[in-house]
Design an enzyme around this catalytic site. Structure first.
Site, PDB file in Angstrom:
ATOM      1  CG  LEU A  18      -1.923  -1.133   1.352  1.00  0.00           C
ATOM      2  CD1 LEU A  18      -2.654  -1.053   2.689  1.00  0.00           C
ATOM      3  CD2 LEU A  18      -2.926  -1.100   0.211  1.00  0.00           C
ATOM      4  CG  ASP A  19      -0.156   4.923  -2.087  1.00  0.00           C
ATOM      5  OD1 ASP A  19      -0.556   5.508  -1.070  1.00  0.00           O
ATOM      6  OD2 ASP A  19      -0.829   4.873  -3.138  1.00  0.00           O
ATOM      7  CB  VAL A  20       3.485   6.850   1.919  1.00  0.00           C
ATOM      8  CG1 VAL A  20       3.220   7.979   0.929  1.00  0.00           C
ATOM      9  CG2 VAL A  20       3.789   7.399   3.308  1.00  0.00           C
TER      10      VAL A  20
END
Length: 271
Positions: A107-109
């Site tokens: 999952l991206d930041v």
């Protein structure tokens, strides 16, 4: 019985099969003193070295599979070390005596929600591989309602820079004011795919939460930054989804411990 080197090491939790295949190509792995090849097979009597260091194998040739459900908060990254010094999801996980935690996708930041981590590289590989077509469901908040023609386009297919992409389903989840929520499902995990699909239609995403991965749903009782280990039933549902045999319950498994707790409560989510 011997098995492919990368498959065995992945099952021991040293990395995904793809990662380990890269180590073999780079000459980082030796078996019985000789450089390993992609076709090398391994049995219980073989000696393995990685980067010149002998590998301490688990006591059992087939170690138990474990899976954590982690509620990732916004601001954490899914790498083990971040050059910018940002917190990583691995900072909060329990320490393993052997192997390591492998994240199932990323999952991206700026994305929150369900992240699965396992000690079994074979399970991780199958869950992430496009051929398995494992569903990922996200709750998405956008600005304003979306006209039906855009919904239809997003389900029919949109051409992105890395190929055609689409949502297999889009469900209106309501909202207040100009903030509107949708639940979307796709069967692959390309980088920032959900955001890029919406943005291709000129619709920015203001919030994104993964709420389901295959048969496993995010439990609302698990607060951001906390984790819970899957019980035997949930673990085996996940394994069955990618064609892996069920794992027999261990004597000290979370499910068995829960059985003997006062009131039959399940183990608490932990940091």
């Amino acid at each position: 019985m011997s098995e492919r080197l990368q498959k065995v090491l992945a099952r021991w939790g040293l990395g995904s099969r793809r990662e380990i295949e890269g180590w073999i190509r780079e000459g980082r792995i030796r078996v019985n003193g000789k450089p390993a090849e992609l076709g090398t097979c391994l049995d219980e009597s073989d000696r393995v070295e990685i980067d010149g260091k002998p590998l301490r194998r688990p006591r059992l040739f087939r170690p138990r599979c474990r899976v954590l459900l982690y509620h990732k908060p916004v601001g954490e990254v899914c790498t083990r070390k971040d050059p910018e010094g940002r917190p990583t999801v691995f900072d909060r996980l329990p320490v393993l005596k052997t192997g390591r935690w492998i994240n199932v996708g990323r999952l991206d930041v700026n994305t929150a929600g369900l992240l699965l981590l396992t000690t079994d590289g074979e399970l991780a590989n199958r869950l992430m591989h496009p051929s398995s077509e494992i569903e990922r469901e996200y709750a998405v908040r956008v600005f304003g309602e979306v006209p039906p023609e855009i919904i239809e386009r997003l389900q029919k297919g949109v051409e992105l820079e890395d190929g055609t992409a689409r949502f297999t389903s889009i469900r209106d989840a309501g909202g207040q004011g100009m903030n509107h929520w949708y639940h979307v499902v796709l069967k692959e995990g390309r980088n920032r795919e959900v955001r890029r699909l919406w943005e291709s239609q000129g619709i920015p995403v203001s919030r994104l939460i993964r709420v389901r991965y295959g048969p496993i749903e995010l439990d609302r009782a698990i607060r951001p930054g906390r984790w819970e280990e899957l019980d035997d039933a949930s673990l085996n549902r996940l394994r069955a989804a990618v064609g892996l045999a069920p794992q027999k319950p261990a004597r000290n498994s979370p499910a068995r411990r829960a059985k003997y707790r006062p009131g039959g409560r399940r183990p608490r989510a932990r940091r």
